[in-house]
Design a protein around this motif. Structure first.
Motif, PDB file in Angstrom:
ATOM      1  N   THR A  51     -27.018  -8.198  -8.873  1.00  0.00           N
ATOM      2  CA  THR A  51     -28.345  -7.406  -8.808  1.00  0.00           C
ATOM      3  C   THR A  51     -28.807  -5.986  -8.963  1.00  0.00           C
ATOM      4  OG1 THR A  51     -28.335 -10.091  -8.653  1.00  0.00           O
ATOM      5  CG2 THR A  51     -30.343  -8.421  -8.188  1.00  0.00           C
ATOM      6  N   ALA A  52     -29.995  -5.532  -9.084  1.00  0.00           N
ATOM      7  CA  ALA A  52     -30.417  -4.236  -9.198  1.00  0.00           C
ATOM      8  C   ALA A  52     -31.745  -3.911  -9.605  1.00  0.00           C
ATOM      9  CB  ALA A  52     -29.706  -3.088  -9.469  1.00  0.00           C
ATOM     10  N   GLU A  53     -32.601  -3.087  -8.980  1.00  0.00           N
ATOM     11  CA  GLU A  53     -33.576  -2.227  -9.100  1.00  0.00           C
ATOM     12  C   GLU A  53     -33.723  -1.478  -9.348  1.00  0.00           C
ATOM     13  OE1 GLU A  53     -37.487  -2.858  -7.647  1.00  0.00           O
ATOM     14  OE2 GLU A  53     -37.316  -4.818  -6.884  1.00  0.00           O
ATOM     15  N   LEU A  54     -34.025  -1.014 -11.241  1.00  0.00           N
ATOM     16  CA  LEU A  54     -33.298   0.201 -11.641  1.00  0.00           C
ATOM     17  C   LEU A  54     -34.353   1.543 -10.501  1.00  0.00           C
ATOM     18  CD1 LEU A  54     -34.274  -0.849 -15.359  1.00  0.00           C
ATOM     19  CD2 LEU A  54     -32.454  -0.059 -14.632  1.00  0.00           C
ATOM     20  N   GLY A  55     -35.169   1.223  -9.873  1.00  0.00           N
ATOM     21  CA  GLY A  55     -36.194   2.121  -9.540  1.00  0.00           C
ATOM     22  C   GLY A  55     -35.327   2.325  -8.300  1.00  0.00           C
ATOM     23  N   ASP A  56     -34.320   1.813  -8.402  1.00  0.00           N
ATOM     24  CA  ASP A  56     -33.318   2.562  -6.992  1.00  0.00           C
ATOM     25  C   ASP A  56     -32.367   3.251  -7.803  1.00  0.00           C
ATOM     26  OD1 ASP A  56     -31.319   2.182  -5.418  1.00  0.00           O
ATOM     27  OD2 ASP A  56     -31.832   0.503  -3.745  1.00  0.00           O
ATOM     28  N   GLU A  57     -32.291   4.575  -7.306  1.00  0.00           N
ATOM     29  CA  GLU A  57     -31.603   5.589  -7.390  1.00  0.00           C
ATOM     30  C   GLU A  57     -30.034   5.594  -7.503  1.00  0.00           C
ATOM     31  OE1 GLU A  57     -32.443   9.971  -7.299  1.00  0.00           O
ATOM     32  OE2 GLU A  57     -30.792  10.021  -9.028  1.00  0.00           O
ATOM     33  N   ALA A  58     -29.854   5.406  -5.748  1.00  0.00           N
ATOM     34  CA  ALA A  58     -28.393   5.340  -5.602  1.00  0.00           C
ATOM     35  C   ALA A  58     -27.666   3.965  -6.539  1.00  0.00           C
ATOM     36  CB  ALA A  58     -28.506   4.769  -3.873  1.00  0.00           C
ATOM     37  N   ASP A  59     -28.563   2.666  -5.990  1.00  0.00           N
ATOM     38  CA  ASP A  59     -27.623   1.958  -7.426  1.00  0.00           C
ATOM     39  C   ASP A  59     -27.333   1.385  -8.267  1.00  0.00           C
ATOM     40  OD1 ASP A  59     -27.689  -0.059  -5.088  1.00  0.00           O
ATOM     41  OD2 ASP A  59     -29.422  -1.499  -5.489  1.00  0.00           O
ATOM     42  N   MET A  60     -28.410   2.738  -9.485  1.00  0.00           N
ATOM     43  CA  MET A  60     -28.196   2.909 -10.712  1.00  0.00           C
ATOM     44  C   MET A  60     -26.885   4.125 -10.580  1.00  0.00           C
ATOM     45  SD  MET A  60     -29.592   0.941 -12.849  1.00  0.00           S
ATOM     46  CE  MET A  60     -30.465  -0.236 -11.601  1.00  0.00           C
ATOM     47  N   LEU A  61     -26.680   5.033  -9.793  1.00  0.00           N
ATOM     48  CA  LEU A  61     -25.314   5.532  -9.984  1.00  0.00           C
ATOM     49  C   LEU A  61     -24.021   5.313  -9.335  1.00  0.00           C
ATOM     50  CD1 LEU A  61     -27.223   8.943  -8.154  1.00  0.00           C
ATOM     51  CD2 LEU A  61     -27.042   8.530 -10.935  1.00  0.00           C
ATOM     52  N   ARG A  62     -24.518   4.381  -8.818  1.00  0.00           N
ATOM     53  CA  ARG A  62     -23.447   2.971  -8.562  1.00  0.00           C
ATOM     54  C   ARG A  62     -23.284   2.617  -9.612  1.00  0.00           C
ATOM     55  NH1 ARG A  62     -23.270  -0.789  -5.425  1.00  0.00           N
ATOM     56  NH2 ARG A  62     -25.228  -0.484  -4.879  1.00  0.00           N
ATOM     57  N   ILE A  63     -23.726   2.070  -9.642  1.00  0.00           N
ATOM     58  CA  ILE A  63     -23.828   0.395 -10.859  1.00  0.00           C
ATOM     59  C   ILE A  63     -23.023   1.004 -12.332  1.00  0.00           C
ATOM     60  CG2 ILE A  63     -24.380  -0.845 -11.962  1.00  0.00           C
ATOM     61  CD1 ILE A  63     -26.503  -1.837  -9.932  1.00  0.00           C
ATOM     62  N   ALA A  64     -23.112   2.122 -12.371  1.00  0.00           N
ATOM     63  CA  ALA A  64     -22.359   3.040 -13.301  1.00  0.00           C
ATOM     64  C   ALA A  64     -21.525   4.262 -13.757  1.00  0.00           C
ATOM     65  CB  ALA A  64     -24.118   4.240 -14.405  1.00  0.00           C
ATOM     66  N   ASP A  65     -21.095   4.462 -12.413  1.00  0.00           N
ATOM     67  CA  ASP A  65     -20.207   5.059 -12.223  1.00  0.00           C
ATOM     68  C   ASP A  65     -18.788   4.255 -13.047  1.00  0.00           C
ATOM     69  OD1 ASP A  65     -18.082   6.576 -11.129  1.00  0.00           O
ATOM     70  OD2 ASP A  65     -16.991   5.447  -9.593  1.00  0.00           O
ATOM     71  N   ASP A  66     -18.062   5.867 -14.234  1.00  0.00           N
ATOM     72  CA  ASP A  66     -16.610   5.291 -14.207  1.00  0.00           C
ATOM     73  C   ASP A  66     -17.201   4.060 -16.217  1.00  0.00           C
ATOM     74  OD1 ASP A  66     -14.912   6.777 -13.112  1.00  0.00           O
ATOM     75  OD2 ASP A  66     -14.908   4.070 -11.688  1.00  0.00           O
ATOM     76  N   GLY A  92     -37.161   4.997 -13.823  1.00  0.00           N
ATOM     77  CA  GLY A  92     -36.434   4.380 -13.782  1.00  0.00           C
ATOM     78  C   GLY A  92     -35.408   4.555 -14.934  1.00  0.00           C
ATOM     79  N   LEU A  93     -35.888   5.601 -15.840  1.00  0.00           N
ATOM     80  CA  LEU A  93     -34.823   5.841 -16.642  1.00  0.00           C
ATOM     81  C   LEU A  93     -34.503   7.098 -16.562  1.00  0.00           C
ATOM     82  CD1 LEU A  93     -35.473   7.229 -20.185  1.00  0.00           C
ATOM     83  CD2 LEU A  93     -35.228   5.322 -19.929  1.00  0.00           C
ATOM     84  N   TYR A  94     -35.200   7.644 -15.711  1.00  0.00           N
ATOM     85  CA  TYR A  94     -34.403   8.857 -14.870  1.00  0.00           C
ATOM     86  C   TYR A  94     -33.853   8.590 -14.169  1.00  0.00           C
ATOM     87  CZ  TYR A  94     -34.157  12.594 -11.153  1.00  0.00           C
ATOM     88  OH  TYR A  94     -33.748  13.319 -10.649  1.00  0.00           O
ATOM     89  N   HIS A  95     -33.648   7.622 -13.673  1.00  0.00           N
ATOM     90  CA  HIS A  95     -31.612   7.398 -12.659  1.00  0.00           C
ATOM     91  C   HIS A  95     -31.126   6.709 -14.128  1.00  0.00           C
ATOM     92  CE1 HIS A  95     -34.870   6.017  -9.866  1.00  0.00           C
ATOM     93  NE2 HIS A  95     -34.677   7.498  -9.518  1.00  0.00           N
ATOM     94  N   ILE A  96     -31.275   6.668 -14.945  1.00  0.00           N
ATOM     95  CA  ILE A  96     -30.672   5.971 -16.433  1.00  0.00           C
ATOM     96  C   ILE A  96     -30.064   7.555 -16.658  1.00  0.00           C
ATOM     97  CG2 ILE A  96     -29.793   4.915 -18.139  1.00  0.00           C
ATOM     98  CD1 ILE A  96     -30.804   2.794 -16.632  1.00  0.00           C
ATOM     99  N   TYR A  97     -30.102   8.136 -16.568  1.00  0.00           N
ATOM    100  CA  TYR A  97     -29.721   9.368 -17.579  1.00  0.00           C
ATOM    101  C   TYR A  97     -29.016  10.283 -16.509  1.00  0.00           C
ATOM    102  CZ  TYR A  97     -30.941   8.808 -22.360  1.00  0.00           C
ATOM    103  OH  TYR A  97     -30.924   8.767 -23.556  1.00  0.00           O
ATOM    104  N   GLU A  98     -29.351   9.937 -15.538  1.00  0.00           N
ATOM    105  CA  GLU A  98     -28.440  11.331 -14.180  1.00  0.00           C
ATOM    106  C   GLU A  98     -27.310  10.332 -14.106  1.00  0.00           C
ATOM    107  OE1 GLU A  98     -29.079  13.627 -11.539  1.00  0.00           O
ATOM    108  OE2 GLU A  98     -29.622  14.573 -14.192  1.00  0.00           O
ATOM    109  N   ALA A  99     -27.813   8.621 -14.328  1.00  0.00           N
ATOM    110  CA  ALA A  99     -26.450   8.169 -13.789  1.00  0.00           C
ATOM    111  C   ALA A  99     -25.131   8.485 -15.467  1.00  0.00           C
ATOM    112  CB  ALA A  99     -27.087   7.100 -14.027  1.00  0.00           C
ATOM    113  N   ALA A 100     -25.728   8.259 -15.995  1.00  0.00           N
ATOM    114  CA  ALA A 100     -24.912   8.289 -17.377  1.00  0.00           C
ATOM    115  C   ALA A 100     -24.299   9.703 -17.724  1.00  0.00           C
ATOM    116  CB  ALA A 100     -26.162   8.099 -18.646  1.00  0.00           C
TER     117      ALA A 100
END
Ligand code: 15L
Length: 280
Positions: A51-66, A92-100
């Protein structure tokens, strides 16, 4: 045999997310699923839910790792006021692209026909709209999708993050009105597209119309050849059932985005007869 690739699906608890999770699990992918809402059914094999929010950058980076790829379906998915769209769809979209970028992942962005919704519907024999045509968002939601596509442009040009921007028409079990004879995308065609996206050797920055093989489609050329996708279903099979179901609103009927164009419409002087003067 090589290890299965890990694919992150955002917005996984929604209708499309659940369907894609089932289909990609069946195709042998290891899945990481995320949403602000709990996953409402049993998790498919090989899937983990966070469970996570797109607005949470740290969560998104962690979840997308690997992850090998991110299928980004999350965020506001209908016409809503600006303040509701802002956090999930813009930040949130910015977080997704940074994570990618950090994970070296490719992105499938669930864009929408509402990024171009104020293009008029082509009449019989008139040219269809090609993907490189201009954005004409019909709502703050559609505007956020245009921004998302441009985010993909930026991250490909600057960081080499490959991305496919799928301008989804109307992805439902069946078309429900006459407009959807043009815009319908079947679940099976979407699942085949997601699989083709994951298998494609090279994508770059691509824009693809998210519609089935509909003769009444509003849309023309796009970059589908890059992933070797050809839709197999057609809305035409439902013409007898829905072909006479219209909105009754002249603004909605004139433009591709339908009711999203008519919502909050306050431009003076609209009449279907002088519509050509509204083109520019
Ligand atoms: C969309 O972008 C929405 O997510 C969906 O609920 C429909 O409204 C669809 O567009 C459509 O235009 O039919």
């Amino acid at each position: 045999m090589s290890a299965p690739k890990t694919v992150l699906i955002t917005g996984a608890s929604g209708n499309l997310g659940r369907m894609l999770a089932r289909e990609l699990s069946a195709r042998g992918y290891r899945l990481r699923l995320t949403d602000i809402k709990a996953f409402p059914e049993d998790l498919p094999a090989g899937a983990k839910f966070i469970t996570a929010e797109l607005g949470d950058e740290a969560d998104m980076l962690r979840i997308a790792d690997d992850c090998f790829a991110i299928l980004h379906l999350g965020g506001v998915s209908v016409d809503r006021p600006f303040e509701e769209v802002l956090d999930p769809n813009i930040r949130g979209l910015y977080h997704i692209y940074e994570a990618a970028r950090r994970a070296g992942a490719r992105v499938l962005f669930a864009s929408s026909n509402h990024a171009i919704g104020f293009h008029s519907r082509p009449g019989e024999g008139e040219p269809k709209l090609d993907a490189p045509g201009s954005f004409r968002p019909d709502s703050f939601y559609g505007l956020s999708k245009a921004y998302g596509e441009l985010m993909g442009r930026l991250y490909w040009d600057k960081h080499g993050v490959e991305n496919l921007n799928l301008r989804i028409g109307s992805c439902f079990p069946e078309p429900v009105d006459a407009r959807m004879l043009s815009t319908w995308l079947s679940f099976d065609d979407l699942a085949r597209l997601a699989a083709a996206f994951l298998e494609a050797p090279r994508i770059g920055h691509a824009v693809v119309w998210g519609a089935s093989n509909n003769p009444a489609s509003f849309w023309g050329v796009d970059h589908r050849d890059r992933i070797g996708w050809q839709p197999q279903d057609t809305a035409e099979a439902f013409r007898d059932k829905v072909g006479q179901i219209f909105s009754g609103n002249p603004v909605a009927e004139r433009y591709q985005g339908g009711s999203y164009c008519a919502n909050d419409y306050s431009r003076k002087g609209f009449s279907p007869r002088d519509a050509f003067s509204l083109e520019d």
